[in-house]
Design an enzyme around this catalytic site. Structure first.
Site, PDB file in Angstrom:
ATOM      1  N   ASP A   1       0.687   3.698   2.279  1.00  0.00           N
ATOM      2  CA  ASP A   1       0.481   4.313   3.586  1.00  0.00           C
ATOM      3  C   ASP A   1      -0.593   5.401   3.442  1.00  0.00           C
ATOM      4  O   ASP A   1      -1.472   5.272   2.579  1.00  0.00           O
ATOM      5  CB  ASP A   1       1.804   4.829   4.183  1.00  0.00           C
ATOM      6  CG  ASP A   1       1.738   4.878   5.701  1.00  0.00           C
ATOM      7  OD1 ASP A   1       1.277   3.905   6.311  1.00  0.00           O
ATOM      8  OD2 ASP A   1       2.117   5.909   6.297  1.00  0.00           O
TER       9      ASP A   1
ATOM     10  N   ASP B   1       0.859  -1.206   0.000  1.00  0.00           N
ATOM     11  CA  ASP B   1       0.000   0.000   0.000  1.00  0.00           C
ATOM     12  C   ASP B   1       0.886   1.245   0.000  1.00  0.00           C
ATOM     13  O   ASP B   1       2.098   1.160   0.163  1.00  0.00           O
ATOM     14  CB  ASP B   1      -0.886   0.007   1.257  1.00  0.00           C
ATOM     15  CG  ASP B   1      -0.038  -0.043   2.527  1.00  0.00           C
ATOM     16  OD1 ASP B   1       0.282  -1.172   2.972  1.00  0.00           O
ATOM     17  OD2 ASP B   1       0.346   1.015   3.037  1.00  0.00           O
TER      18      ASP B   1
HETATM   19  N1  LIG Z   1       1.239   1.215   5.685  1.00  0.00           N
HETATM   20  C1  LIG Z   1       1.762   0.360   6.550  1.00  0.00           C
HETATM   21  N2  LIG Z   1       2.228   0.781   7.750  1.00  0.00           N
HETATM   22  C2  LIG Z   1       2.767  -0.083   8.617  1.00  0.00           C
HETATM   23  N3  LIG Z   1       2.877  -1.393   8.402  1.00  0.00           N
HETATM   24  C3  LIG Z   1       2.441  -1.866   7.236  1.00  0.00           C
HETATM   25  N4  LIG Z   1       2.433  -3.106   6.732  1.00  0.00           N
HETATM   26  C4  LIG Z   1       1.878  -3.058   5.530  1.00  0.00           C
HETATM   27  N5  LIG Z   1       1.514  -1.781   5.199  1.00  0.00           N
HETATM   28  C5  LIG Z   1       1.870  -1.023   6.262  1.00  0.00           C
END
Ligand SMILES: Nc1ncnc2[nH]cnc12
Ligand SMILES: CSC[C@H]1O[C@H](OP(=O)(O)O)[C@H](O)[C@@H]1O
Length: 290
Positions: free
Chosen positions: A212, A210
């Site tokens: 974030d 992703d």
């Molecule tokens: N955006 C994110 N922040 C922290 N841990 C994650 N693991 C997978 N995506 C994450």
């Protein structure tokens, strides 16, 4: 010179690996408590391998309660020389897209509620983590990933957050714009620090799920989106791992970057002042120098 044994720590979505000859789930006792799960051992292309699911099969442990010390101690106790961590992460860079892998080489440790060292009162040690990953092992991971057809980014900074909640947008922008981080996850610290204390070569393969929460077009992190990407990433990770034995070989020279000698000058406590109980617990991690 010695024998290679590859340890793989599987993160979210990676709870086993296939293709091991003589595969067997084995319990390992550690003076640092129970590891996350049993360890799957066997051989791949003639090279011994040990696989440990970081959160346990069925995803039992949260990032804060993963028994990091027991996990690293258990792998060292089994004879592991090289640890490859496979982890899900969010991306702070447009060009590092979901589905891509980043073989990270730096960390910013923002975790606050974890045991971060094997050492302490009665046996004090200070190791360097200026370069927390092993360039030789990282290079093998990059080559293996590229050979699998994965888009692999060579190097990056991983922000390790405590979690379990994802970041606020303000935090996400701080880590990206001010601190210059590339990816974010919740588990590579203190794992990498403990691997260094245990004199293990460590490489981290961060698999992007992703963007974030900084990205103007992707909105908040959504766990169902993450899980959708995770499954494909986990299959790619298994392919990457299968290529490692051929690249690393069965016989191992002493690490040219000194990972396997990290404790050479690290112990400060005078021998006559050492705590016998702690020294006993350090048998696998630091037995070489104690
Ligand atoms: N955006 C994110 N922040 C922290 N841990 C994650 N693991 C997978 N995506 C994450
Ligand atoms: C599944 S999203 C959050 C979770 O996934 C990552 O775990 P791991 O590093 O073990 O793959 C991340 O760090 C969080 O713990």
């Amino acid at each position: 010179m010695g024998d290679t044994m590859i340890g793989v720590i599987g993160g979210s979505g990676v709870y086993d690996i296939d293709g091991l000859e003589g595969a067997e789930w084995r319990g390992v006792e550690s003076p640092w408590g129970a590891p996350s799960d049993q360890v799957l051992t066997g051989r791949l292309d003639g090279v011994p391998m040990a696989f440990l699911p970081r959160h346990g099969r069925g995803h039992v442990h949260s990032p804060s309660t993963v028994p990091y010390r027991a996990n690293i101690d258990a792998l060292k106790r089994l004879g592991v020389t090289d640890v490859v961590s496979v982890s899900a992460c969010g991306s702070f860079r447009e060009e590092m897209a979901p589905g891509d892998f980043v073989v990270v080489d730096q960390f910013i440790d923002r975790t606050i509620a974890r045991e971060k060292t094997f050492f302490g009162t009665g046996c004090v040690a200070h190791v360097s983590v200026a370069h927390p990953t092993c360039p030789r092992l990282s290079a093998a991971c990059i080559e293996a990933g590229k050979a699998e057809g994965i888009t692999v980014h060579d190097g990056g900074t991983y922000l390790a957050m405590e979690g379990p909640q994802f970041s606020s947008m303000a935090e996400s922008k701080l880590y990206r714009e001010v601190w210059g981080c590339d990816v974010i996850g919740m588990t590579n610290m203190p794992e990498a620090k403990l691997a260094r204390e245990a004199e293990l070569c460590y490489a981290s393969v961060a698999m992007i799920t992703d963007y974030d929460s900084w990205h103007p077009h992707h909105g908040a992190v959504d766990i169902s989106d993450i899980i959708a990407t995770l499954t494909g990433n986990a299959d790619k990770a298994r392919g990457l791992v299968k290529r490692l034995p051929a690249l690393l070989g069965a016989v191992r020279e002493s690490c040219e970057y000194g990972c396997d000698r990290a404790l050479d000058h690290a112990l400060l406590t005078a021998p006559e002042k050492r705590d016998a109980g702690l020294v006993a617990k350090l048998d696998a991690v630091a037995g070489r120098v104690l």
